[in-house]
Design an enzyme around this catalytic site. Structure first.
Site, PDB file in Angstrom:
ATOM      1  N   LYS A 239       1.256  -1.542   0.148  1.00  0.00           N
ATOM      2  CA  LYS A 239      -0.281  -0.276  -0.120  1.00  0.00           C
ATOM      3  C   LYS A 239       1.478   1.308  -0.179  1.00  0.00           C
ATOM      4  O   LYS A 239       1.421   1.189   0.177  1.00  0.00           O
ATOM      5  CB  LYS A 239      -0.920   0.208   1.069  1.00  0.00           C
ATOM      6  CG  LYS A 239       0.133   0.424   3.066  1.00  0.00           C
ATOM      7  CD  LYS A 239      -0.902  -0.390   3.657  1.00  0.00           C
ATOM      8  CE  LYS A 239      -0.294   0.007   4.933  1.00  0.00           C
ATOM      9  NZ  LYS A 239      -1.297  -0.955   5.659  1.00  0.00           N
TER      10      LYS A 239
ATOM     11  N   TYR B  66      16.546  29.288   9.884  1.00  0.00           N
ATOM     12  CA  TYR B  66      15.275  29.730  10.981  1.00  0.00           C
ATOM     13  C   TYR B  66      15.115  30.064  12.639  1.00  0.00           C
ATOM     14  O   TYR B  66      15.650  28.777  12.801  1.00  0.00           O
ATOM     15  CB  TYR B  66      13.990  28.870  10.844  1.00  0.00           C
ATOM     16  CG  TYR B  66      14.465  29.668   8.930  1.00  0.00           C
ATOM     17  CD1 TYR B  66      13.620  30.443   8.191  1.00  0.00           C
ATOM     18  CD2 TYR B  66      14.205  28.228   7.709  1.00  0.00           C
ATOM     19  CE1 TYR B  66      13.439  31.083   6.816  1.00  0.00           C
ATOM     20  CE2 TYR B  66      13.420  28.248   6.335  1.00  0.00           C
ATOM     21  CZ  TYR B  66      13.832  29.686   6.399  1.00  0.00           C
ATOM     22  OH  TYR B  66      12.587  30.280   4.836  1.00  0.00           O
TER      23      TYR B  66
END
Ligand code: PLP
Length: 361
Positions: A42, A258
């Site tokens: 899957k 950041y």
């Protein structure tokens, strides 16, 4: 699905080693010698690419995916092998498609029995019954099985395959919950016909009692252990790579990235690497998360950006722009990176495999 960077030589890439898949399938067969194997592919084979993976795993006895639509797409590639849709049909269209594509469906709800009844006679649809033994996600309650079977008996054209359940905590050591689920399953199916299936990868690795007729390994086929630490018997199928795009020297006291979450403790080299959260690298990976630069361990320094990370290169000799960086895979277990990032290998593999260009060997 490929990122827009995939054409540039500096783009992050997921290298997929197809022989590792086959090696890991052999380990499943050794661990569960009496069981047939339903290889779970899957989510585009956990980010490894369903088309290539089913070829590499062509010795598996069956393939399993989450939805009927995935199963129908897979049917175009796999002619002579059972394909199982673990969630079964959610609509009338899906019920018809499942029958046309000869998909085995796992059903967990009365509405799905109604859909199968509407299909009427014709080629029989093969059906597994999902039993909820304690996961409390999908499945019929054990008390419902008598009524389910009597209803099944009145639905023309349905061929019952057997019963299936899913373990919630088989990755935990000595989980009593798992033993209770296995006992509850035994009790629920006692005296009922058909095949039995319980084990996911953690069940294969840790609970021989859960192996039964069919095992359903997913993550271990891709070389990642569900138990949180890398397994010595599995080989990682995906190695996620990027390259150094800039080198710089920062002064002691200077912040990197950041938020300035990393402050250089001394004058030191920093490498900027061309991969970020848009490529599936986890944004929550903290300072210190390991990466391999030219085969040497180095540490993430500063926040993960959308398409870049910054790395502490102290102790890494002779780095040049263009050098290869391994984010996980051979030499650096995805289990270790995911633990540092507060997630699981499953998530990292699915995301990065779907976000980057994949190369197969
Ligand atoms: C995803 C899934 C599996 C495979 O689980 P892994 O932990 O990846 O081995 C098995 N059974 C069901 C029902 C699943 O949804």
């Amino acid at each position: 699905m490929q990122s827009s960077q995939s054409h540039t030589p500096r783009a992050a890439r997921a290298h997929i080693d197809l022989s590792a898949l086959s090696h890991n399938l052999d380990r499943v067969c050794e661990l569960a010698p009496g069981s047939r194997v339903m290889a779970v592919v899957k989510a585009d084979a956990y980010g490894h690419g369903m088309a290539e993976v089913v070829q590499a795993l062509d010795r598996a006895d069956a393939f399993a995916v989450a939805t009927v639509m995935e199963a129908v797409r897979l049917r175009e590639r796999v002619a002579g092998r059972p394909i199982v849709a673990l969630q079964g049909p959610h609509s009338w269209d899906e019920a018809q498609l499942a029958r046309a594509a000869r998909i085995q469906v796992v059903i967990h709800a009365w509405e799905q029995l109604d859909l199968l009844a509407r299909l009427g006679r014709g080629d029989g649809v093969e059906v597994w019954l999902k039993v909820d033994t304690g996961m409390h996600r999908l499945g019929f309650a054990p008390e419902e099985l008598d009524r389910v079977w009597s209803r099944l008996g009145r639905v023309a054209g349905v061929r019952p395959m057997g019963h299936l359940t899913h373990l919630a905590r088989a990755d935990e050591p000595g989980s009593e919950h798992t033993d209770r689920q296995i006992r509850a399953f035994e009790h629920a199916v006692e005296g009922r016909p058909g095949l039995q299936s319980i084990a996911n990868s953690a069940g294969v690795l840790r609970y021989p009692d859960s192996h039964r007729d069919w095992v359903r390994p997913g993550i271990m086929l891709y070389g990642c252990s569900p138990l949180g630490v890398a397994s010595e018997v599995l080989e990682p199928a995906m190695t996620l790579k990027a390259v150094v795009v800039q080198l710089k020297r920062c002064r002691g006291g200077e912040p990197v990235g950041y938020g300035g979450t990393f402050v250089c403790p001394e004058d030191m080299p920093i490498g900027v690497v061309g991969i970020g959260y848009a490529d599936g690298y986890p944004r929550h990976a903290p300072n210190g998360t390991p990466v391999l630069v030219g085969g040497c361990r180095a540490a993430l320094a500063g926040r993960v950006s959308m398409d870049m990370i910054t790395v502490d290169l102290r102790g890494v000799p002779e780095v040049s722009v263009g050098d290869e960086v391994v984010l996980w895979g051979r030499g650096l277990p995805v289990e270790e990176v995911s633990r540092r990032a507060g997630t699981i290998g499953y998530e990292l593999l699915c995301r990065a495999g779907c976000a980057t260009h994949r190369l197969y060997t």
